[in-house]
Design a protein around this motif. Structure first.
Motif, short mmCIF file in Angstrom:
data_model
loop_
_atom_site.label_atom_id
_atom_site.label_comp_id
_atom_site.label_asym_id
_atom_site.label_seq_id
_atom_site.Cartn_x
_atom_site.Cartn_y
_atom_site.Cartn_z
N ALA A 173 0.95 -1.30 -0.03
CA ALA A 173 -0.02 0.02 -0.10
C ALA A 173 1.00 1.07 -0.05
CB ALA A 173 -0.91 -0.05 1.23
N LEU A 174 0.51 2.06 -0.93
CA LEU A 174 1.14 3.64 -0.61
C LEU A 174 0.35 4.59 -0.38
CD1 LEU A 174 3.59 5.05 -1.81
CD2 LEU A 174 2.50 5.27 -4.00
N ILE A 175 0.35 5.37 0.79
CA ILE A 175 -0.71 6.12 1.28
C ILE A 175 0.13 7.43 1.82
CG2 ILE A 175 -1.89 4.22 2.62
CD1 ILE A 175 -0.39 5.05 5.10
N GLY A 176 -0.45 8.40 2.06
CA GLY A 176 -0.02 9.74 2.31
C GLY A 176 -1.11 10.90 2.35
N PRO A 177 -0.75 12.16 2.70
CA PRO A 177 -1.56 12.97 2.53
C PRO A 177 -2.00 13.40 1.11
CG PRO A 177 0.27 13.91 3.57
CD PRO A 177 0.45 12.41 3.30
N ASN A 178 -3.29 14.28 0.89
CA ASN A 178 -3.20 14.87 -0.36
C ASN A 178 -1.98 15.53 -0.83
OD1 ASN A 178 -5.89 13.59 -0.70
ND2 ASN A 178 -6.89 15.26 0.01
N GLY A 179 -1.61 15.52 -2.14
CA GLY A 179 -0.55 16.11 -2.50
C GLY A 179 1.00 15.57 -2.28
N HIS B 159 -7.13 5.59 0.56
CA HIS B 159 -7.20 6.21 1.55
C HIS B 159 -8.10 5.68 2.83
CE1 HIS B 159 -5.45 10.17 0.55
NE2 HIS B 159 -5.94 10.27 -0.87
N ASN B 160 -8.76 4.56 2.27
CA ASN B 160 -9.55 4.01 3.16
C ASN B 160 -8.52 3.09 4.04
OD1 ASN B 160 -11.13 1.90 4.40
ND2 ASN B 160 -12.59 2.23 2.82
N MET B 161 -8.17 3.55 5.03
CA MET B 161 -7.35 2.94 6.21
C MET B 161 -7.51 1.49 6.44
SD MET B 161 -4.73 4.89 5.42
CE MET B 161 -3.89 3.86 6.59
N LEU C 177 -5.28 -5.44 4.16
CA LEU C 177 -4.78 -6.07 2.76
C LEU C 177 -3.08 -5.94 2.70
CD1 LEU C 177 -7.05 -4.78 -0.25
CD2 LEU C 177 -6.76 -7.08 0.56
N ALA C 178 -2.58 -5.03 3.28
CA ALA C 178 -0.95 -4.75 2.82
C ALA C 178 -0.04 -5.69 3.69
CB ALA C 178 -0.81 -3.19 3.18
N ASP C 179 0.68 -6.23 2.85
CA ASP C 179 1.76 -6.85 3.60
C ASP C 179 2.90 -5.81 4.26
OD1 ASP C 179 1.17 -9.54 2.72
OD2 ASP C 179 1.66 -8.90 0.90
N ARG C 180 3.09 -4.68 3.49
CA ARG C 180 3.93 -3.52 3.99
C ARG C 180 3.17 -2.33 3.18
NH1 ARG C 180 8.91 -4.13 5.74
NH2 ARG C 180 9.67 -2.42 4.64
N ILE C 181 3.51 -1.48 3.96
CA ILE C 181 3.17 0.01 3.79
C ILE C 181 4.21 0.92 3.51
CG2 ILE C 181 1.58 2.07 4.47
CD1 ILE C 181 -0.20 -0.08 6.00
N THR C 182 4.05 1.86 2.26
CA THR C 182 4.99 2.91 2.22
C THR C 182 4.15 4.21 2.39
OG1 THR C 182 6.46 1.64 0.53
CG2 THR C 182 6.48 4.03 0.50
#
Length: 249
Positions: free
Chosen positions: A34-40, A203-205, A211-216
């Motif tokens: 999963a690739l997450i982070g704030p907008n922008g 964005h749905n945490m 799902l994620a094995d790892r998150i960036t």
């Protein structure tokens, strides 16, 4: 083991704005990342660089040991990279069947499908497999533009699956889905991961954590943190930048 995907110093500037800043990234085969982070934060730009839809300002993209930095998007598709967009990109005047058939046809041609004895049968099998997996089998004859937004999102996933990718990039795939459809989507991604690597922007945490094995985590175009869902949930820098305090304080 050689990673399926590696980026080295990957950067992209738009005028004076640095959307992605010297990102070093590795993705193992068979992983759900999963690739997450704030907008922008640069998430969509980053996957655009991986898929070849955006040219980098600097850095390299390596896929299965091959430097693909200069390859255009359509040749990356042939290498096995499929990307579903943050904004739906189906062909609205075509039916569900016809949209998916375009992807199946592309996959058959790339695998030498012109020499098949029964190409129409192969085309039909490929379409039916993709729509059944995504829950769209009852909407085969519907014009894509008449589908709900959530079903258009699922149609995009079906089109991506039909390409038989080695890496499937999903950009905000649960946007517009009902709670029940989201549950089905989580099951679908787990099924996909048995045969392909998945890179998921979401964005749905609860979906990410399930799902994620790892998150960036990206922030301001840079990698802020990487780790397991539990480690990311408890990372103070990630809490400050994106998640907020954990429920247990």
């Amino acid at each position: 083991m050689t990673p399926l995907l590696t980026t080295r110093g990957l950067s992209k500037s738009f005028g004076g704005v640095q959307a992605v800043r010297s990102v070093d990234f590795q993705l193992a085969a068979g992983e759900i990342r999963a690739l997450i982070g704030p907008n922008g934060a640069g998430k969509t730009t980053f996957v655009g660089l991986i898929s070849g839809r955006i040219a980098p300002s600097a850095g390299a993209v390596i896929f299965d040991g091959e430097d693909i930095t200069q390859l255009p998007a359509h040749l990356r598709v042939r290498r096995g990279i499929a990307y579903t967009f943050q904004i739906t990109s189906v062909f609205p005047e075509l039916t569900t069947y016809e949209n998916v058939a375009l992807s199946v046809q592309r996959a058959l041609i790339d695998r030498g499908g012109r020499s098949l004895v029964h190409p129409r049968s192969a085309l039909q099998r490929g379409v039916l497999e993709a729509v059944e997996r995504t829950g769209l089998a009852e909407r085969l004859g519907m014009r894509a533009g008449s589908l709900s937004y959530g079903h258009q999102r699922l149609l995009e996933v079906a089109m991506g699956l039909a390409l038989k990718p080695r890496l499937l990039i999903l950009d905000e795939p649960t946007q517009g889905l009902s709670d029940g459809e989201i549950d089905g989507f989580v099951a679908l991604v787990r099924d996909i991961a048995r045969e392909a690597t998945v890179l998921l922007i979401e964005h749905n945490m609860p979906v990410v954590m399930a799902l994620a094995d790892r998150i960036t985590v990206l922030d301001a175009g840079r990698i802020l943190a990487e780790g397991t869902p539990d480690a990311i949930r408890r990372d103070r820098a990630v809490q400050d930048a994106y998640l907020g305090a954990p429920a247990d304080g």
